[in-house]
Design an enzyme around this catalytic site. Sequence first.
Site, PDB file in Angstrom:
ATOM      1  N   ARG A  46       0.847  -1.204   0.000  1.00 35.03           N
ATOM      2  CA  ARG A  46       0.000   0.000   0.000  1.00 35.03           C
ATOM      3  C   ARG A  46       0.878   1.248   0.000  1.00 35.03           C
ATOM      4  NH1 ARG A  46      -1.576   1.621   4.608  1.00 35.03           N
ATOM      5  NH2 ARG A  46      -2.408  -0.351   5.370  1.00 35.03           N
ATOM      6  N   TYR A  98     -17.754  16.889 -14.338  1.00 29.18           N
ATOM      7  CA  TYR A  98     -18.052  15.455 -14.402  1.00 29.18           C
ATOM      8  C   TYR A  98     -19.066  15.110 -13.295  1.00 29.18           C
ATOM      9  CZ  TYR A  98     -17.444  10.440 -13.975  1.00 29.18           C
ATOM     10  OH  TYR A  98     -17.682   9.095 -13.886  1.00 29.18           O
ATOM     11  N   ASP A 170      -8.373  18.958 -13.141  1.00 31.22           N
ATOM     12  CA  ASP A 170      -8.711  17.665 -13.744  1.00 31.22           C
ATOM     13  C   ASP A 170      -8.259  17.721 -15.208  1.00 31.22           C
ATOM     14  OD1 ASP A 170      -9.926  15.462 -14.941  1.00 31.22           O
ATOM     15  OD2 ASP A 170     -11.742  15.597 -13.738  1.00 31.22           O
ATOM     16  N   LYS A 195      -9.448   6.741 -18.845  1.00 32.64           N
ATOM     17  CA  LYS A 195      -9.816   7.311 -20.122  1.00 32.64           C
ATOM     18  C   LYS A 195      -8.623   7.271 -21.088  1.00 32.64           C
ATOM     19  CE  LYS A 195     -13.525   7.945 -17.687  1.00 32.64           C
ATOM     20  NZ  LYS A 195     -13.840   9.168 -17.016  1.00 32.64           N
TER      21      LYS A 195
HETATM   22  C1  LIG Z   1     -14.326   9.514 -15.678  1.00 33.93           C
HETATM   23  C2  LIG Z   1     -13.959  10.814 -15.108  1.00 33.93           C
HETATM   24  C3  LIG Z   1     -13.700  10.956 -13.729  1.00 33.93           C
HETATM   25  C4  LIG Z   1     -13.842   9.796 -12.771  1.00 33.93           C
HETATM   26  O1  LIG Z   1     -12.900   8.798 -13.002  1.00 33.93           O
HETATM   27  P1  LIG Z   1     -13.137   7.215 -12.777  1.00 33.93           P
HETATM   28  O2  LIG Z   1     -11.876   6.611 -13.272  1.00 33.93           O
HETATM   29  O3  LIG Z   1     -14.364   6.834 -13.549  1.00 33.93           O
HETATM   30  O4  LIG Z   1     -13.351   7.016 -11.310  1.00 33.93           O
HETATM   31  C5  LIG Z   1     -13.317  12.211 -13.276  1.00 33.93           C
HETATM   32  N1  LIG Z   1     -13.210  13.272 -14.124  1.00 33.93           N
HETATM   33  C6  LIG Z   1     -13.454  13.165 -15.435  1.00 33.93           C
HETATM   34  C7  LIG Z   1     -13.316  14.364 -16.312  1.00 33.93           C
HETATM   35  C8  LIG Z   1     -13.848  11.943 -15.966  1.00 33.93           C
HETATM   36  O5  LIG Z   1     -14.118  11.850 -17.273  1.00 33.93           O
END
Ligand SMILES: *Cc1c(COP(=O)(O)O)cnc(C)c1O
Length: 387
Positions: A46, A98, A170, A195
């Site tokens: 961890r 999001y 983000d 993504k």
């Molecule tokens: C998908 C997404 C998240 C969340 O991420 P996960 O991997 O699904 O937990 C946060 N911000 C954006 C812009 C996203 O597209």
Amino acid sequence: MHIETRLVQIGVGKEKTTGAVSFPIYHATAYRHPALGESTGFDYTRTANPTRSVLEEAIADLESGDGGFACSSGMAAIQTILGLFSYGDHLVVSLDLYGGTYRLFEQVLKRYGITTTYVDMCNPKLVEEAIKPETKALFVETPTNPLMQITDLSTIVSIAKKHNVLSIIDNTFMTPYYQRPLELGADLVFHSATKYLAGHNDVLAGLIVTKGAELTEKIRFLHNSIGAVLGPQDCWLIMRGLKTLALRMDRHQANAYKVVSFLQNHEAVSEVFYPGLPTHLGYDVQTRQASGYSGMVSFRIRDKEDVAVFLKSLNIISYAESLGGVESLCTYPSTQTHADIPVEVREYVGVCDRLLRLSVGIEHPKDLIADLEQALDRCLTKEECLR
Ligand SMILES: *Cc1c(COP(=O)(O)O)cnc(C)c1O
């Protein structure tokens, strides 16, 4: 070294004993100590894992940061970051956001006494006005999901510095290949690595990158304390994906441009949102702060009744909830990613029932356009309605 090379070379030369070019997956959770008070650098997985460390160093390097942290999902990354804040703290957050991030703030963080104000980050005046004595951070998504609004990161950073609050970005939609907010002065960047970074619609992961020794140590502490860390197998999948990030992003973007010009000329489509369009409101800012526009496109279908026909008619493009993978996906934000946002808020922001979001994949663009064309044509002729 150029980013294309650094991406491909992730992990290469790191495994000294065998020379393995692809860095091995270390499943071990425990590590033998050579002697009392000594450690190999790994004690318990961890806290640190050899495979995870290679990924964490790589993302820190790609984002020009000081520390990288791999988490079990994008949401786990956000939750880890929000561990910086305490009862009574306040954050100023992008209005178009999001849906999962909004849900975390509204339904979880609120119970911990951490509050938020949502503002249109394109308007610096509104951002300044939203800052209170208890504000601790500006939390920004750019481009926004799903409307692709662009926030000027340098402006956000200067407001954050003036008010002595953190800037948290983000960077999921852009990836460090196109945009590196830490180079513009931001404190912290995170990704849903699920993504573009992973890129193949097959692994869930989050990545955090910090700037500065103090913030890096705080996140290191939270990452280990909260424990929402990424498993070694998934770390390896992210590294595998990152090696082709440059190629994939170039193709995603080239395909997106072609899809955008097709959509703009189709009768069944009323609006197209893509930051790479010179007519897009954020085009100039985007061109200044990033080296590309990525592969995310949103559009409004003229008639709300046609959304079902359109989605049902798609053959190559999957009607599915995610983005950034090699396969093209189409999402309907109002019932999928943004379902947990109250309808008034959603409509006010512009995420209406006619809005669709495309994650343009790396298939041949002509096949993608043909698929869109036959589905949109059905909207006009109203045939094959809800088989
Ligand atoms: C998908 C997404 C998240 C969340 O991420 P996960 O991997 O699904 O937990 C946060 N911000 C954006 C812009 C996203 O597209």
